[in-house]
Design a protein around this motif. Structure first.
Motif, PDB file in Angstrom:
ATOM      1  N   SER A   2       0.834  -1.206   0.000  1.00 54.62           N
ATOM      2  CA  SER A   2       0.000   0.000   0.000  1.00 54.62           C
ATOM      3  C   SER A   2       0.867   1.254   0.000  1.00 54.62           C
ATOM      4  O   SER A   2       2.071   1.196   0.218  1.00 54.62           O
ATOM      5  N   ARG A   3       0.216   2.390  -0.222  1.00 57.88           N
ATOM      6  CA  ARG A   3       0.926   3.677  -0.230  1.00 57.88           C
ATOM      7  C   ARG A   3       1.614   3.941   1.109  1.00 57.88           C
ATOM      8  O   ARG A   3       2.722   4.427   1.158  1.00 57.88           O
ATOM      9  N   THR A   4       0.957   3.576   2.200  1.00 57.03           N
ATOM     10  CA  THR A   4       1.553   3.761   3.519  1.00 57.03           C
ATOM     11  C   THR A   4       2.842   2.953   3.627  1.00 57.03           C
ATOM     12  O   THR A   4       3.837   3.423   4.155  1.00 57.03           O
ATOM     13  N   ASN A   5       2.810   1.744   3.100  1.00 53.74           N
ATOM     14  CA  ASN A   5       4.010   0.905   3.151  1.00 53.74           C
ATOM     15  C   ASN A   5       5.139   1.517   2.326  1.00 53.74           C
ATOM     16  O   ASN A   5       6.304   1.388   2.696  1.00 53.74           O
ATOM     17  N   LEU A   6       4.811   2.160   1.232  1.00 51.37           N
ATOM     18  CA  LEU A   6       5.858   2.821   0.441  1.00 51.37           C
ATOM     19  C   LEU A   6       6.460   3.980   1.219  1.00 51.37           C
ATOM     20  O   LEU A   6       7.665   4.214   1.165  1.00 51.37           O
ATOM     21  N   ASN A   7       5.625   4.696   1.948  1.00 52.43           N
ATOM     22  CA  ASN A   7       6.148   5.776   2.799  1.00 52.43           C
ATOM     23  C   ASN A   7       7.058   5.205   3.880  1.00 52.43           C
ATOM     24  O   ASN A   7       8.091   5.792   4.205  1.00 52.43           O
ATOM     25  N   ASP A   8       6.669   4.054   4.447  1.00 53.83           N
ATOM     26  CA  ASP A   8       7.499   3.403   5.465  1.00 53.83           C
ATOM     27  C   ASP A   8       8.843   2.983   4.870  1.00 53.83           C
ATOM     28  O   ASP A   8       9.892   3.157   5.495  1.00 53.83           O
ATOM     29  N   LEU A   9       8.803   2.459   3.655  1.00 60.47           N
ATOM     30  CA  LEU A   9      10.039   2.039   2.992  1.00 60.47           C
ATOM     31  C   LEU A   9      10.928   3.245   2.715  1.00 60.47           C
ATOM     32  O   LEU A   9      12.145   3.189   2.937  1.00 60.47           O
ATOM     33  N   GLN A  10      10.336   4.338   2.305  1.00 59.40           N
ATOM     34  CA  GLN A  10      11.122   5.545   2.071  1.00 59.40           C
ATOM     35  C   GLN A  10      11.715   6.062   3.380  1.00 59.40           C
ATOM     36  O   GLN A  10      12.864   6.505   3.410  1.00 59.40           O
ATOM     37  N   SER A  11      10.964   5.974   4.456  1.00 56.30           N
ATOM     38  CA  SER A  11      11.494   6.376   5.774  1.00 56.30           C
ATOM     39  C   SER A  11      12.700   5.523   6.141  1.00 56.30           C
ATOM     40  O   SER A  11      13.723   6.038   6.604  1.00 56.30           O
ATOM     41  N   PHE A  12      12.589   4.215   5.933  1.00 61.92           N
ATOM     42  CA  PHE A  12      13.720   3.321   6.198  1.00 61.92           C
ATOM     43  C   PHE A  12      14.937   3.725   5.374  1.00 61.92           C
ATOM     44  O   PHE A  12      16.064   3.790   5.882  1.00 61.92           O
ATOM     45  N   LEU A  13      14.722   4.004   4.092  1.00 64.04           N
ATOM     46  CA  LEU A  13      15.843   4.363   3.217  1.00 64.04           C
ATOM     47  C   LEU A  13      16.530   5.645   3.691  1.00 64.04           C
ATOM     48  O   LEU A  13      17.757   5.754   3.626  1.00 64.04           O
ATOM     49  N   ILE A  14      15.770   6.590   4.165  1.00 63.20           N
ATOM     50  CA  ILE A  14      16.359   7.845   4.645  1.00 63.20           C
ATOM     51  C   ILE A  14      17.136   7.603   5.934  1.00 63.20           C
ATOM     52  O   ILE A  14      18.240   8.136   6.115  1.00 63.20           O
ATOM     53  N   VAL A  15      16.604   6.761   6.836  1.00 64.83           N
ATOM     54  CA  VAL A  15      17.352   6.422   8.058  1.00 64.83           C
ATOM     55  C   VAL A  15      18.676   5.759   7.683  1.00 64.83           C
ATOM     56  O   VAL A  15      19.734   6.107   8.210  1.00 64.83           O
ATOM     57  N   ALA A  16      18.622   4.824   6.747  1.00 68.85           N
ATOM     58  CA  ALA A  16      19.846   4.124   6.324  1.00 68.85           C
ATOM     59  C   ALA A  16      20.832   5.086   5.667  1.00 68.85           C
ATOM     60  O   ALA A  16      22.044   5.010   5.903  1.00 68.85           O
ATOM     61  N   GLN A  17      20.324   6.001   4.858  1.00 67.29           N
ATOM     62  CA  GLN A  17      21.182   6.981   4.185  1.00 67.29           C
ATOM     63  C   GLN A  17      21.838   7.917   5.201  1.00 67.29           C
ATOM     64  O   GLN A  17      23.029   8.210   5.106  1.00 67.29           O
ATOM     65  N   GLU A  18      21.074   8.378   6.161  1.00 66.22           N
ATOM     66  CA  GLU A  18      21.579   9.311   7.167  1.00 66.22           C
ATOM     67  C   GLU A  18      22.376   8.610   8.266  1.00 66.22           C
ATOM     68  O   GLU A  18      23.103   9.258   9.011  1.00 66.22           O
ATOM     69  N   LYS A  19      22.198   7.277   8.369  1.00 67.90           N
ATOM     70  CA  LYS A  19      22.854   6.471   9.407  1.00 67.90           C
ATOM     71  C   LYS A  19      22.490   6.960  10.812  1.00 67.90           C
ATOM     72  O   LYS A  19      23.269   6.835  11.744  1.00 67.90           O
ATOM     73  N   SER A  20      21.283   7.522  10.919  1.00 66.12           N
ATOM     74  CA  SER A  20      20.848   8.084  12.191  1.00 66.12           C
ATOM     75  C   SER A  20      19.351   8.325  12.166  1.00 66.12           C
ATOM     76  O   SER A  20      18.826   8.918  11.207  1.00 66.12           O
ATOM     77  N   ALA A  26      14.740  14.579  11.519  1.00 62.56           N
ATOM     78  CA  ALA A  26      14.806  16.011  11.226  1.00 62.56           C
ATOM     79  C   ALA A  26      14.567  16.266   9.735  1.00 62.56           C
ATOM     80  O   ALA A  26      13.855  17.209   9.356  1.00 62.56           O
ATOM     81  N   LYS A  27      15.136  15.430   8.903  1.00 65.01           N
ATOM     82  CA  LYS A  27      14.974  15.587   7.452  1.00 65.01           C
ATOM     83  C   LYS A  27      13.520  15.363   7.026  1.00 65.01           C
ATOM     84  O   LYS A  27      13.015  16.052   6.145  1.00 65.01           O
ATOM     85  N   LEU A  28      12.857  14.411   7.694  1.00 63.41           N
ATOM     86  CA  LEU A  28      11.475  14.093   7.347  1.00 63.41           C
ATOM     87  C   LEU A  28      10.459  14.966   8.072  1.00 63.41           C
ATOM     88  O   LEU A  28       9.277  14.953   7.738  1.00 63.41           O
ATOM     89  N   GLY A  29      10.917  15.688   9.081  1.00 59.41           N
ATOM     90  CA  GLY A  29      10.005  16.543   9.839  1.00 59.41           C
ATOM     91  C   GLY A  29       9.082  15.763  10.761  1.00 59.41           C
ATOM     92  O   GLY A  29       7.930  16.152  10.960  1.00 59.41           O
ATOM     93  N   VAL A  30       9.580  14.652  11.285  1.00 60.76           N
ATOM     94  CA  VAL A  30       8.807  13.842  12.229  1.00 60.76           C
ATOM     95  C   VAL A  30       9.643  13.633  13.483  1.00 60.76           C
ATOM     96  O   VAL A  30      10.849  13.901  13.490  1.00 60.76           O
ATOM     97  N   SER A  31       9.018  13.110  14.517  1.00 62.91           N
ATOM     98  CA  SER A  31       9.785  12.842  15.738  1.00 62.91           C
ATOM     99  C   SER A  31      10.616  11.576  15.560  1.00 62.91           C
ATOM    100  O   SER A  31      10.267  10.691  14.771  1.00 62.91           O
ATOM    101  N   GLN A  32      11.689  11.508  16.312  1.00 60.98           N
ATOM    102  CA  GLN A  32      12.560  10.339  16.270  1.00 60.98           C
ATOM    103  C   GLN A  32      11.772   9.099  16.706  1.00 60.98           C
ATOM    104  O   GLN A  32      11.914   8.023  16.119  1.00 60.98           O
ATOM    105  N   SER A  57      25.089   4.339  16.496  1.00 64.23           N
ATOM    106  CA  SER A  57      25.026   4.164  15.042  1.00 64.23           C
ATOM    107  C   SER A  57      23.829   3.316  14.621  1.00 64.23           C
ATOM    108  O   SER A  57      23.232   2.611  15.424  1.00 64.23           O
ATOM    109  N   VAL A  58      23.540   3.401  13.360  1.00 61.74           N
ATOM    110  CA  VAL A  58      22.522   2.590  12.713  1.00 61.74           C
ATOM    111  C   VAL A  58      23.194   1.957  11.503  1.00 61.74           C
ATOM    112  O   VAL A  58      23.751   2.662  10.660  1.00 61.74           O
ATOM    113  N   THR A  59      23.138   0.630  11.440  1.00 63.44           N
ATOM    114  CA  THR A  59      23.796  -0.095  10.351  1.00 63.44           C
ATOM    115  C   THR A  59      22.795  -1.049   9.717  1.00 63.44           C
ATOM    116  O   THR A  59      22.088  -1.763  10.433  1.00 63.44           O
ATOM    117  N   PRO A  60      22.722  -1.098   8.398  1.00 59.30           N
ATOM    118  CA  PRO A  60      21.786  -2.025   7.761  1.00 59.30           C
ATOM    119  C   PRO A  60      22.238  -3.479   7.933  1.00 59.30           C
ATOM    120  O   PRO A  60      23.435  -3.773   7.890  1.00 59.30           O
TER     121      PRO A  60
END
Length: 155
Positions: A2-20, A26-32, A57-60
């Motif tokens: 679903s669309r919500t799941n795609l948003n969740d996947l994008q959130s995961f990708l941003i966490v992995a990219q930022e490693k934090s 902060a980049k997504l404008g949501v709470s940690q 750290s956050v590591t995939p």
């Protein structure tokens, strides 16, 4: 997915990219906390651990790395396409249908078309030369030009 799941996947990708989670939140404008919950829900739906979290750290995981490698390029491509379509936002597009007599086309319309089309390349102009009066609404014309007739302009 679903669309919500795609948003969740994008959130995961941003966490992995930022490693934090902090930087990604902060980049997504949501709470940690909300972001962490979103990623946990994604992991639960997939029944996979995607990230190894420590206080520093956050590591995939291998599954997370697989998703990053195979999904991130698609999200990047979607963002590029959305950016390029955004350029069309203020540009007129479509077809303008005009009915007119030969004389009006030759002396009024045609001299203006070249400059108009250069200024608005997304617009196509369809010219119909006819001496009879037509109902522009039923025949789906955008404009009718008749020299010396009693037509009234309408918006």
């Amino acid at each position: 997915m679903s669309r919500t799941n795609l948003n969740d996947l994008q959130s995961f990708l941003i966490v992995a990219q930022e490693k934090s989670f902090t930087k990604a939140a902060a980049k997504l404008g949501v709470s940690q906390s909300a972001l962490s919950h979103t990623v946990r829900q994604l992991e639960a739906r997939l029944n996979l651990t995607l990230l190894i979290r420590t206080t520093r750290s956050v590591t995939p995981t291998s599954a997370g790395a697989y998703l990053i490698q195979n999904m991130a390029p698609h999200f990047d491509q979607i963002e590029k396409q959305l950016a390029s379509i955004g350029e069309l936002r203020n540009q007129p597009t479509g077809t303008i249908r005009i009915t007119s007599t030969d004389d009006a086309l030759a002396y009024i319309v045609r001299p203006k078309i070249k400059g108009f089309l250069q200024k608005y390349p997304g617009v196509k102009i369809e010219l119909v030369s006819d001496i009879k009066l037509v109902d522009i609404f039923t025949e789906k014309f955008d404009a009718a030009i008749r020299l010396g007739s009693g037509l009234i302009a309408r918006r």
